[in-house]
Design an enzyme around this catalytic site. Structure first.
Site, PDB file in Angstrom:
ATOM      1  N   ASP A 221      -4.666  10.604  34.872  1.00 66.10           N
ATOM      2  CA  ASP A 221      -3.933  11.505  35.735  1.00 66.10           C
ATOM      3  C   ASP A 221      -3.036  12.407  34.911  1.00 66.10           C
ATOM      4  O   ASP A 221      -3.000  13.619  35.075  1.00 66.10           O
ATOM      5  CB  ASP A 221      -3.080  10.658  36.687  1.00 66.10           C
TER       6      ASP A 221
ATOM      7  N   ASP B 122      -2.695   9.063  45.324  1.00 66.91           N
ATOM      8  CA  ASP B 122      -1.465   8.391  44.910  1.00 66.91           C
ATOM      9  C   ASP B 122      -1.127   7.268  45.858  1.00 66.91           C
ATOM     10  O   ASP B 122      -0.826   6.142  45.444  1.00 66.91           O
ATOM     11  CB  ASP B 122      -0.306   9.396  44.890  1.00 66.91           C
TER      12      ASP B 122
END
Lengths: 457, 232
Positions: free
Chosen positions: A268, A375
């Site tokens: 990420d 997330d």
């Protein structure tokens, strides 16, 4: 990713809304705020005089403090966008706390009560190596290999999505999204409902089940992909993230899950911040084209009316969000165990939070923060795994929960400082992992001994 | 009761929620470090020796108390900087939250976290079969645990207020008083299962701390009377 949305209406609010996390004016911040900020800047220009900068690096007390630390920029005066002061305050942090907390609560409650999700019934094809090996070294090796396979699948899918987006194959992307959300809404809900009913020994006949699931799924599709009340859309996104997280918890083998969590945070970080990262390219492309990102991949805490608004600002805002959604979609897609699924869940990392502007008729924009669904999913996977496998039970779960929330605060703080799309995963997951392992191994014996003697510290 | 405190006073203002969670986080970190020390000590010592283990436990508890207070101090420093930032950010120079409110919220944060860690496994086990004290331990285990936890949560809240006040006005004796009180309460819990020895003094200490904190926050006997009698 987390993107900011500027709240121009906070100007009128009294002193106590002052704590801003980010300045509203968004100079062309690449990741999140690009499209949004441009649009917001246009709208909120007139209101803001101050810019909030974040000079308080070490402050972790949420957005407020960070907001206060930000130095005011002088150059903003000429630039309308710069004049926008985003008063992010604690309100926006809370707007993200609540859904993340809800998602985690749903996941933990299900894990604790329904047996199905803690039984091992096989693995996904994305994690081909089994962990039932006799030796520790072999197991470690297998989990690392699993992680490599998973991450490469994710990378391939993300790049694929970015390419599709670049070459304007919108129909394909839309179809993909719709297919995956269909699958998620219907199939997973059916399985989930079946297991919950089994656990509580409630009998339900098929026609009722069919009607319930049909209604749930149909309303969900409409809410997520089209228009619907904001609360309902948020609720659906939370439920979907929780379902995805449950699937992950069930089907990922033990050590692989932890290694994957760690690897995903690193990925990420790189995908969002490196200039050649796929997510970043996606965001930039979306911003160049001024198109909104698909709403199915991002959780937004404020109203989205960008599509169809006449204002150029809001139109500009829309696209950036979509870029994120699409990026996330791709991510999600990779991550879902079934092909063509849960693109929504993938949105976790790349989704920058974009400010959402409300109706153009409104004087003030409703700004909010956007967080990718991916997330949500990975936070819930962390907490769910802590609840499922930790022997210290609730202490560990609670510790991970607090760690993730603090990580989220810090990330939002950084968001205020940098004003670009930021990966929401690394900090929170790092804290969560540290706290999980340390609480499980260090704190638990200590607390158990204390409790058995009934000592208090 | 602590949860009620939370709902009525903190849940409205998002800033306070964040301070609360950060406070809980700080407590957690202090717990982590203290258990790390204890763990190392235990591993390095002889597991068979009962008295040594008990001694180590006592040492662990005291050390943990000291660490908690140290972290409270760190948190205070952080919040000071935060207030300056908030004031700078606000448009008319007033801070949206005062240091006393922050002290209160920080105290509640610490207290909630410590209470949660003390109670939650107990509560989970309480859902199981009712076999409290079958092996000759006291049958009042759950009840006393609940009361002790509650008193500890309140105490943390009051200590937060007192501590921050002491730091603000540089009155070191206030800070040392808080530390000593904390050590005393923990030490008293060593008297368990002789519950009268630990619960009663703890409650007395709590009443004293409550009165002190109330006076520090600007209350007075007149305020109290007005509140109770005529609400005007």
């Amino acid at each position: 990713m987390i993107t900011f949305m500027n709240n121009s209406d906070s100007e009128e609010e009294p002193c106590n809304e002052r704590t801003s996390l980010m300045s509203a004016e968004s100079p062309p911040v690449p990741s999140y705020q690009d499209g949004l900020q441009a649009s917001e800047a246009g709208e909120a220009q007139a209101h803001r005089k101050r810019r909030a900068g974040n000079s308080r690096g070490p402050n972790i007390t949420g957005g407020e403090t960070s907001g206060s630390g930000v130095p005011v920029r002088e150059s903003a005066l000429e630039n309308e966008e710069e004049e926008l002061t985003l008063k992010y305050g604690a309100k926006h942090v809370i707007m993200l706390f609540v859904p993340v907390t809800l998602c985690m609560i749903v996941v933990v409650a299900t894990i604790k009560s329904v047996r199905f999700y803690t039984e091992k019934n096989g693995q996904l094809i994305y994690t081909p190596f089994s962990e039932d090996t006799p030796s520790v070294g072999q197991r470690l090796l297998n989990s690392v290999l699993n992680t490599i396979v998973m991450i490469s699948v994710i990378i391939v899918m993300t790049v694929f999505l970015v390419l599709l987006y670049k070459y304007r194959c919108y129909k394909f992307i839309h179809g993909w999204l719709i297919l995956s959300s269909l699958m998620l809404l219907f199939l997973f809900t059916y399985i989930y409902l079946g297991e919950v009913l089994k656990t509580y020994n409630v009998a339900m006949d098929y026609p009722t089940l069919f009607i319930v699931i049909w209604n749930f799924g149909a309303v969900g599709m409409i809410c997520i992909h089209w228009k619907g009340p904001l609360q309902l859309q948020q609720a659906y996104l939370i439920m979907i993230s929780a379902l995805m997280a449950l699937v992950f918890i069930k089907y990922l083998p033990e050590w692989s899950a932890w290694v994957i969590l760690g690897a995903i945070s690193i990925y990420d970080l790189m995908a969002v911040l490196c200039p050649k990262g796929p997510l970043r390219m996606l965001v930039e492309t979306a911003q160049e084209r001024n198109e909104p990102i698909f709403p199915a991949l991002i959780y937004s805490s404020a109203m989205m009316w960008t599509v169809g608004m006449a204002k150029p600002d809001t139109a500009a805002r829309g696209p950036s969000q979509q870029a994120w959604d699409a990026a996330e979609d791709g991510r999600e897609h990779l991550r879902s165990p079934l092909h063509a699924e849960s693109q929504m869940s993938e949105t976790r990392s790349p989704v920058p939070t974009r400010p959402v502007t409300s109706l153009e008729e409104l004087e003030e924009e409703e700004r909010g923060v956007k967080l990718g669904l991916g997330d949500f999913i990975f936070y819930s996977v962390l907490v769910g795994k802590a609840a499922a496998t930790a022997s210290g039970d609730w202490n560990t779960t609670l510790a991970c929960f607090v760690a993730i929330l603090i990580g989220l605060c810090l990330t939002l703080l950084l968001l205020a400082v940098f004003k670009k799309a930021l990966p929401a995963l690394p900090i929170s997951i790092t804290f969560g992992l540290i706290f999980y392992f340390s609480t499980d191994n260090l704190v638990r014996p200590f607390m158990d001994t204390l409790a058995s003697h009934q000592l208090y510290i | 009761p602590a949860f009620g405190l939370f709902i009525f006073t903190i849940a409205r203002d998002p800033l306070r929620i964040i301070i609360l969670i950060a406070g809980a986080f700080f407590w957690l970190v202090s717990l982590l470090l203290s258990s790390l020390i204890w763990f190392i000590a235990v591993k390095a010592s002889d597991p068979q020796d009962e008295r040594l283990q008990k001694g180590l436990l006592i040492f662990g508890v005291m050390f943990s108390v000291l660490l908690q207070e140290a972290f409270r101090f760190l948190y205070y420093k952080l919040l000071r900087k935060a207030i300056e930032g908030l004031v700078a950010l606000s448009e008319d120079g007033c801070s949206p939250i005062s240091i006393q409110q922050m002290a209160y919220v920080a105290g509640v944060g610490f207290g909630l976290m410590s209470g949660a860690f003390s109670m939650i496994n107990l509560l989970a086990d309480a859902l199981g079969p009712g076999t409290v004290g079958i092996h000759g331990d006291s049958q009042l285990y759950f009840l006393t645990s609940a009361f002790m936890t509650m008193v500890l949560i309140f105490l943390h809240t009051f200590w937060g207020i007192l501590f921050f006040h002491g730091c603000e006005h540089r009155r070191w004796w206030e800070i040392t008083a808080v530390v000593i009180m904390h050590l005393t309460v923990s030490g008293l819990s060593f008297c368990n299962p002789l519950y009268v020895g630990s619960l009663v003094p703890s409650y007395l200490l709590m009443a004293a701390a409550a009165a002190w904190a109330y006076l520090l926050s600007g209350g007075s006997v007149q305020n109290l009377r007005r509140f109770l009698l005529c609400k005007c």
